[in-house]
Design a protein around this motif. Structure first.
Motif, PDB file in Angstrom:
ATOM      1  N   LYS A  25      17.466  28.197  28.114  1.00 22.12           N
ATOM      2  CA  LYS A  25      17.919  29.035  29.218  1.00 22.12           C
ATOM      3  C   LYS A  25      18.853  30.143  28.751  1.00 22.12           C
ATOM      4  N   ARG A  26      19.323  30.050  27.538  1.00 20.92           N
ATOM      5  CA  ARG A  26      20.184  31.086  26.963  1.00 20.92           C
ATOM      6  C   ARG A  26      19.443  31.906  25.907  1.00 20.92           C
ATOM      7  N   GLY A  27      18.137  31.691  25.793  1.00 19.36           N
ATOM      8  CA  GLY A  27      17.359  32.411  24.799  1.00 19.36           C
ATOM      9  C   GLY A  27      17.651  31.964  23.386  1.00 19.36           C
ATOM     10  N   LEU A  28      18.057  30.706  23.232  1.00 12.53           N
ATOM     11  CA  LEU A  28      18.446  30.174  21.927  1.00 12.53           C
ATOM     12  C   LEU A  28      17.612  28.943  21.586  1.00 12.53           C
ATOM     13  N   SER A  29      17.624  28.575  20.315  1.00  9.55           N
ATOM     14  CA  SER A  29      16.988  27.332  19.886  1.00  9.55           C
ATOM     15  C   SER A  29      18.052  26.253  19.727  1.00  9.55           C
ATOM     16  N   VAL A  30      17.612  25.026  19.706  1.00  8.57           N
ATOM     17  CA  VAL A  30      18.506  23.871  19.654  1.00  8.57           C
ATOM     18  C   VAL A  30      19.359  23.897  18.384  1.00  8.57           C
ATOM     19  N   ASP A  31      20.628  23.461  18.499  1.00  7.08           N
ATOM     20  CA  ASP A  31      21.497  23.423  17.330  1.00  7.08           C
ATOM     21  C   ASP A  31      22.428  22.218  17.380  1.00  7.08           C
ATOM     22  N   LEU A  32      23.425  22.208  16.495  1.00  5.61           N
ATOM     23  CA  LEU A  32      24.375  21.112  16.285  1.00  5.61           C
ATOM     24  C   LEU A  32      23.655  19.771  16.055  1.00  5.61           C
ATOM     25  N   GLY A  33      22.556  19.827  15.317  1.00  2.31           N
ATOM     26  CA  GLY A  33      21.864  18.610  14.938  1.00  2.31           C
ATOM     27  C   GLY A  33      20.916  18.048  15.964  1.00  2.31           C
ATOM     28  N   GLY A  34      20.726  18.746  17.090  1.00  2.00           N
ATOM     29  CA  GLY A  34      19.854  18.225  18.137  1.00  2.00           C
ATOM     30  C   GLY A  34      18.417  18.031  17.690  1.00  2.00           C
ATOM     31  N   SER A  35      17.943  18.908  16.796  1.00  3.44           N
ATOM     32  CA  SER A  35      16.560  18.786  16.330  1.00  3.44           C
ATOM     33  C   SER A  35      16.364  17.548  15.467  1.00  3.44           C
ATOM     34  N   TRP A  36      17.438  17.014  14.919  1.00  7.87           N
ATOM     35  CA  TRP A  36      17.388  15.799  14.102  1.00  7.87           C
ATOM     36  C   TRP A  36      17.694  14.557  14.937  1.00  7.87           C
ATOM     37  N   LEU A  37      18.697  14.665  15.822  1.00  7.83           N
ATOM     38  CA  LEU A  37      19.146  13.526  16.614  1.00  7.83           C
ATOM     39  C   LEU A  37      18.138  13.114  17.679  1.00  7.83           C
ATOM     40  N   LEU A  38      17.670  14.086  18.465  1.00  9.41           N
ATOM     41  CA  LEU A  38      16.857  13.746  19.628  1.00  9.41           C
ATOM     42  C   LEU A  38      15.557  13.026  19.278  1.00  9.41           C
ATOM     43  N   PRO A  39      14.749  13.504  18.326  1.00  9.65           N
ATOM     44  CA  PRO A  39      13.519  12.770  18.012  1.00  9.65           C
ATOM     45  C   PRO A  39      13.781  11.341  17.551  1.00  9.65           C
ATOM     46  N   LYS A  40      14.889  11.116  16.851  1.00  8.59           N
ATOM     47  CA  LYS A  40      15.210   9.767  16.403  1.00  8.59           C
ATOM     48  C   LYS A  40      15.618   8.863  17.560  1.00  8.59           C
ATOM     49  N   LEU A  41      16.248   9.447  18.559  1.00  7.38           N
ATOM     50  CA  LEU A  41      16.750   8.649  19.672  1.00  7.38           C
ATOM     51  C   LEU A  41      15.706   8.419  20.765  1.00  7.38           C
TER      52      LEU A  41
END
Length: 285
Positions: free
Chosen positions: A151-167
């Motif tokens: 919604k801000r025209g940005l991609s995921v950061d602060l480790g979200g691309s690593w954390l979320l799939p694992k969780l």
């Protein structure tokens, strides 16, 4: 993969008064528990440059403080964190801004001691991923969560691309990130993104009891188990078993193992210290 290092000895800290890092981050110690409070309530604790740096420094300091045995991360003023503060402009290359995020994410992930996120109000974008970077997450029924980046025209950061799939698995991670929907505490709990949901008038006491329980555990063994679990998420079974076999002898070299057996035999609660039990070679002569 090798098991990351663990601190061999920690002791309970006495209660210390609350301290501030330029007032954007508050820190207080009690009975071996350090509470870090994001303190920009007027911005729902959005992370600006000062707060990113203060938080990274505070997390790095924890690696050198053996009195701290558990960390609680929370926010002031009824919100956890509304994400990065994009309203404050800086004449700085964006890469340097992202380096601040990297410093925080890695420092949090690499802490040997258990970490708890106490979430009241919103946890959005980098703020949500900051909570997910903790080992355990406690929220209230009113808490709200959003991977707001799209919604801000940005991609995921602060480790979200690593954390979320694992969780939650790849498909649910994509749903949360690509659609950027706001979800409630109960849905986050059902997905495994929140460990407990507690009423607003119960969460403080619950987190305090939880933190003290962790702080009273065997510090070296807990640090090793946390590192093994983190490494195991990316390891084969053979690698995980090898890591465990290397880690376990270190526990027998502390007084905690013998203390656990003695306490069990005496039907009392153990008192864990993490002290090294092996006689130094200089004293063996």
């Amino acid at each position: 993969m090798s098991n990351s290092s663990s601190r061999p000895e920690m002791s309970n800290s006495s209660s210390r008064p609350e301290m501030a890092r330029d007032q954007v981050l508050l820190s207080s110690d009690r009975d071996g528990v350090r509470t870090l409070t994001l303190n920009r309530p007027q911005r729902k604790n959005a992370l600006d440059a000062r707060l990113w740096v203060a938080l990274a420094d505070a997390l790095r300091d924890l690696k050198r403080d053996r009195d701290v045995r558990t960390v609680v991360l929370t926010g002031a003023g009824g919100a956890f964190c509304s994400g990065a503060d994009i309203a404050t402009g800086e004449d700085v290359h964006p890469r340097y801004k992202l380096d601040r995020l990297t410093d925080v994410a890695l420092a949090l992930h690499e802490l040997a001691v258990p970490t708890i996120a106490k979430v009241t109000g919103v946890a959005v974008g980098a703020g949500w991923n900051l909570a997910l970077g903790c080992d355990l997450v406690v929220a209230t029924p009113e808490s709200r969560f959003c991977q707001i980046f799209a919604k801000r025209g940005l991609s995921v950061d602060l480790g979200g691309s690593w954390l979320l799939p694992k969780l939650v698995g790849l498909q649910q991670a994509k749903r949360l990130v690509l659609l950027a929907d706001m979800i409630g505490a109960e849905e986050a709990h059902a997905l495994g993104l929140v460990t407990w949901v507690k009423a607003a008038d119960e969460i403080d006491a619950f987190v305090e009891a939880l933190a003290r329980r962790l702080a009273s555990g065997p510090p070296f063994a807990l640090a090793q188990s946390k590192a093994l679990l983190n490494d195991g998420a990316n390891a084969t079974l053979r690698e995980a078993l090898a890591n465990e076999a290397r880690a376990q002898p270190g526990n027998f070299a502390t007084t905690d193992s013998a203390e656990a057996y003695s306490a069990f035999a005496a039907k009392r609660d153990p008192e864990f210290t993490g002290r090294w039990a092996v006689t130094p070679r200089s004293e063996q002569r």
